[in-house]
Write a protein that holds these residues in place. Sequence first.
Motif, PDB file in Angstrom:
ATOM      1  N   LEU B 102      57.963  46.549  10.458  1.00 21.40           N
ATOM      2  CA  LEU B 102      59.345  46.632   9.980  1.00 21.40           C
ATOM      3  C   LEU B 102      60.320  46.390  11.130  1.00 21.40           C
ATOM      4  O   LEU B 102      59.957  46.517  12.294  1.00 21.40           O
ATOM      5  CB  LEU B 102      59.582  47.997   9.335  1.00 21.40           C
ATOM      6  N   PRO B 103      61.567  46.028  10.782  1.00 29.55           N
ATOM      7  CA  PRO B 103      62.555  45.721  11.823  1.00 29.55           C
ATOM      8  C   PRO B 103      62.796  46.901  12.768  1.00 29.55           C
ATOM      9  O   PRO B 103      62.802  48.051  12.336  1.00 29.55           O
ATOM     10  CB  PRO B 103      63.835  45.448  11.029  1.00 29.55           C
ATOM     11  N   ILE B 104      62.961  46.599  14.038  1.00 27.73           N
ATOM     12  CA  ILE B 104      63.455  47.610  14.975  1.00 27.73           C
ATOM     13  C   ILE B 104      64.748  47.092  15.602  1.00 27.73           C
ATOM     14  O   ILE B 104      64.948  45.881  15.751  1.00 27.73           O
ATOM     15  CB  ILE B 104      62.430  47.964  16.081  1.00 27.73           C
ATOM     16  N   ALA B 105      65.619  48.038  15.946  1.00 32.15           N
ATOM     17  CA  ALA B 105      66.961  47.681  16.408  1.00 32.15           C
ATOM     18  C   ALA B 105      66.931  46.961  17.759  1.00 32.15           C
ATOM     19  O   ALA B 105      67.753  46.088  18.026  1.00 32.15           O
ATOM     20  CB  ALA B 105      67.827  48.932  16.505  1.00 32.15           C
ATOM     21  N   GLU B 106      65.957  47.292  18.596  1.00 32.54           N
ATOM     22  CA  GLU B 106      65.931  46.773  19.964  1.00 32.54           C
ATOM     23  C   GLU B 106      66.032  45.251  20.014  1.00 32.54           C
ATOM     24  O   GLU B 106      66.686  44.688  20.878  1.00 32.54           O
ATOM     25  CB  GLU B 106      64.629  47.241  20.634  1.00 32.54           C
ATOM     26  N   TYR B 107      65.366  44.558  19.073  1.00 31.74           N
ATOM     27  CA  TYR B 107      65.382  43.092  19.084  1.00 31.74           C
ATOM     28  C   TYR B 107      66.264  42.501  17.989  1.00 31.74           C
ATOM     29  O   TYR B 107      66.127  41.334  17.641  1.00 31.74           O
ATOM     30  CB  TYR B 107      63.955  42.546  18.928  1.00 31.74           C
ATOM     31  N   ASP B 108      67.158  43.304  17.400  1.00 28.71           N
ATOM     32  CA  ASP B 108      68.069  42.791  16.376  1.00 28.71           C
ATOM     33  C   ASP B 108      67.290  42.094  15.259  1.00 28.71           C
ATOM     34  O   ASP B 108      67.551  40.949  14.909  1.00 28.71           O
ATOM     35  CB  ASP B 108      69.082  41.821  17.019  1.00 28.71           C
ATOM     36  N   GLN B 109      66.295  42.794  14.706  1.00 26.08           N
ATOM     37  CA  GLN B 109      65.447  42.163  13.700  1.00 26.08           C
ATOM     38  C   GLN B 109      65.956  42.411  12.286  1.00 26.08           C
ATOM     39  O   GLN B 109      66.721  43.339  12.034  1.00 26.08           O
ATOM     40  CB  GLN B 109      64.010  42.693  13.840  1.00 26.08           C
ATOM     41  N   GLY B 110      65.518  41.578  11.368  1.00 24.65           N
ATOM     42  CA  GLY B 110      65.851  41.726   9.957  1.00 24.65           C
ATOM     43  C   GLY B 110      65.016  40.712   9.196  1.00 24.65           C
ATOM     44  O   GLY B 110      64.837  39.591   9.664  1.00 24.65           O
ATOM     45  N   LEU B 111      64.512  41.107   8.039  1.00 25.92           N
ATOM     46  CA  LEU B 111      63.545  40.257   7.345  1.00 25.92           C
ATOM     47  C   LEU B 111      64.154  39.605   6.116  1.00 25.92           C
ATOM     48  O   LEU B 111      64.707  40.282   5.253  1.00 25.92           O
ATOM     49  CB  LEU B 111      62.346  41.103   6.904  1.00 25.92           C
ATOM     50  N   MET B 112      64.011  38.283   6.015  1.00 24.90           N
ATOM     51  CA  MET B 112      64.411  37.633   4.777  1.00 24.90           C
ATOM     52  C   MET B 112      63.305  37.831   3.744  1.00 24.90           C
ATOM     53  O   MET B 112      62.140  38.043   4.090  1.00 24.90           O
ATOM     54  CB  MET B 112      64.688  36.145   4.988  1.00 24.90           C
ATOM     55  N   HIS B 113      63.653  37.789   2.474  1.00 23.77           N
ATOM     56  CA  HIS B 113      62.645  37.879   1.425  1.00 23.77           C
ATOM     57  C   HIS B 113      61.707  36.671   1.545  1.00 23.77           C
ATOM     58  O   HIS B 113      62.171  35.552   1.766  1.00 23.77           O
ATOM     59  CB  HIS B 113      63.326  37.892   0.057  1.00 23.77           C
ATOM     60  N   PRO B 114      60.391  36.883   1.390  1.00 22.61           N
ATOM     61  CA  PRO B 114      59.436  35.774   1.573  1.00 22.61           C
ATOM     62  C   PRO B 114      59.720  34.554   0.695  1.00 22.61           C
ATOM     63  O   PRO B 114      59.348  33.436   1.053  1.00 22.61           O
ATOM     64  CB  PRO B 114      58.096  36.406   1.194  1.00 22.61           C
ATOM     65  N   VAL B 115      60.392  34.742  -0.442  1.00 18.76           N
ATOM     66  CA  VAL B 115      60.673  33.584  -1.285  1.00 18.76           C
ATOM     67  C   VAL B 115      61.538  32.567  -0.525  1.00 18.76           C
ATOM     68  O   VAL B 115      61.463  31.364  -0.765  1.00 18.76           O
ATOM     69  CB  VAL B 115      61.336  34.018  -2.618  1.00 18.76           C
TER      70      VAL B 115
END
Lengths: 334, 334
Positions: B102-115
């Motif tokens: 899951l996303p962690i703040a340290e690397y500014d992550q965020g997941l798009m929906h796989p579609v």
Amino acid sequence: MSRKSRLKKQLLRSIKTSPKTFWQLIPEQDFSLKELVNELEGLIRDGVIEYKNNEFLLNGSTELKPRQNVRCGYCSGSGLKIDNTFEEALRKFEKLTENRPLPIAEYDQGLMHPVYLAKKAAFMYERGDIEGEEIIVLGDDDLFSLYAALTGLPEKITVIELDDRITGFIKKIAAKEKVKIEVLKKDLSRAIGILEESFSVFVSEPPESLLGLKMFVRAGMSTIKNRGAGYVGLTTLESSLSKWLSFEEWLLSNNAVITDILRDFSLYPEDINKWSDFYSAYPLMKKTDFKLNIPESDWYASSLLRIEKVERENFDEEDIYMDEETIVTPGKGN
Amino acid sequence: MSRKSRLKKQLLRSIKTSPKTFWQLIPEQDFSLKELVNELEGLIRDGVIEYKNNEFLLNGSTELKPRQNVRCGYCSGSGLKIDNTFEEALRKFEKLTENRPLPIAEYDQGLMHPVYLAKKAAFMYERGDIEGEEIIVLGDDDLFSLYAALTGLPEKITVIELDDRITGFIKKIAAKEKVKIEVLKKDLSRAIGILEESFSVFVSEPPESLLGLKMFVRAGMSTIKNRGAGYVGLTTLESSLSKWLSFEEWLLSNNAVITDILRDFSLYPEDINKWSDFYSAYPLMKKTDFKLNIPESDWYASSLLRIEKVERENFDEEDIYMDEETIVTPGKGN
């Protein structure tokens, strides 16, 4: 180092699916007609394909899989639907323009199918660029001004056009339908004068030489206010990506940021344009090693660019993740 | 002179349709979050709208018609369909990534929906940018490399990523599925070294400060050959159009022509990201006059830019209608 040919791949997987005429191949690839002709001639010379009864065929085999169509069948790949206001206006438009002026070569005219006027208007609507807006159309053989007026959404519509057949037709239909369209006969190569910064949106399908593009868009940019928008048609067929690069640089140097590029948004069908007489005057028809016939399928499409007039700002470039606008990026030390 | 507010119109017609939370309003307008917050605060101060039980309501009336949705319901407005190869890969991907990092703040992550990985791959396929290609992914919390590998189409896939959880996960699944993905831990702020001009396509969803954008895309551009392509995610939410202007100018000055801009192409849903803990660290949450709750609906979307590395050319600018590429424009004196 240069990448192996993307164009060759687009062509071979399309021909593998089924033999294709020149005109059928055009929508299955991304390149300019000049590049396309060169590639096809090269593939024939190398014995990879042959040209027989107006169709290109594979000579041997290819590892590529047959081309898979990935476009949505319901909206023909535009992502937009035409209903309510936009559908009603389209029905009216089609009835009213049955006897519209046909393209003439003198002004490099060509008509998009009216459904793409509706799609353009729907996209503009979503952006807030049509309802209550002051819109200017630079060159209007497509009759976008009429379509827009029939939606009842714009506050004001002005058309600049040189062809008397078109200005006359727009005035006649506008009077009949009791919609207000201001029609001006003006030379776009001169300063736009009193129209400067009078509009919020301009719409144009310019000629595709770099000079023509700049002339029409310069006029358009001068007519709109700060934060106004422009809709500009541009093809990959008559403009290579090197020309796109020059044009985009020129746009940005004039403070026009590019906000949308909708590939092959508008189709210009053969039957509406009745331009089969034009083909003998196209440089293309004299340039190919293979003999071209008049098209049996629609092939001319134009991309839609949206630009917006913005002011320049400086941004701090101190942090990889954060600046003053990245306000949903987790802050450090919060 | 500045145009009257397009943002105000987008907001009022949306609220007129039905009262909206802050998060519900975001997808119905085009502006940055900073501009959006300012406009909403202004409209409240002016008494045009009010904020009650987390919703914005109209105080009086407006001449605007309620907002009409113009997006195709079948493809959710993308114009693309997911079937065959792309659907099969999506089903496999969803099963294999149930326990993804899951996303962690340290690397500014965020997941798009796989579609949207599938839609991106389908669009790339149409361009000829995936089948048989050498693809590099710069930062891959979305796991695009895995999705692309599962289609079986690319010739080679390389990932550059700093987060050990992600590199470990990609390696584990790739081994299990017997697909080949090269995973490198590398700092993108330094020269890319041996990877230079080794790929035909790069893919990246960079951080959105101008510095972050340039760092990731500079690395991407250095890895691809001439006529190679880049796919870059960029939002209107964390980047104003003035920042877009600066970024686009920088792209073009690096010979990257912009060939496509697909607005709000990828959605980043709340439930996949499980990032409700992040909100307390967002500068946004401390900035508004109105009190914001954790989102009850999806709102974070990113536009997809396609760029291509091209060579510069000079074009004659003598004729409005014709140049050496406009070969389906009727020639003069033919």
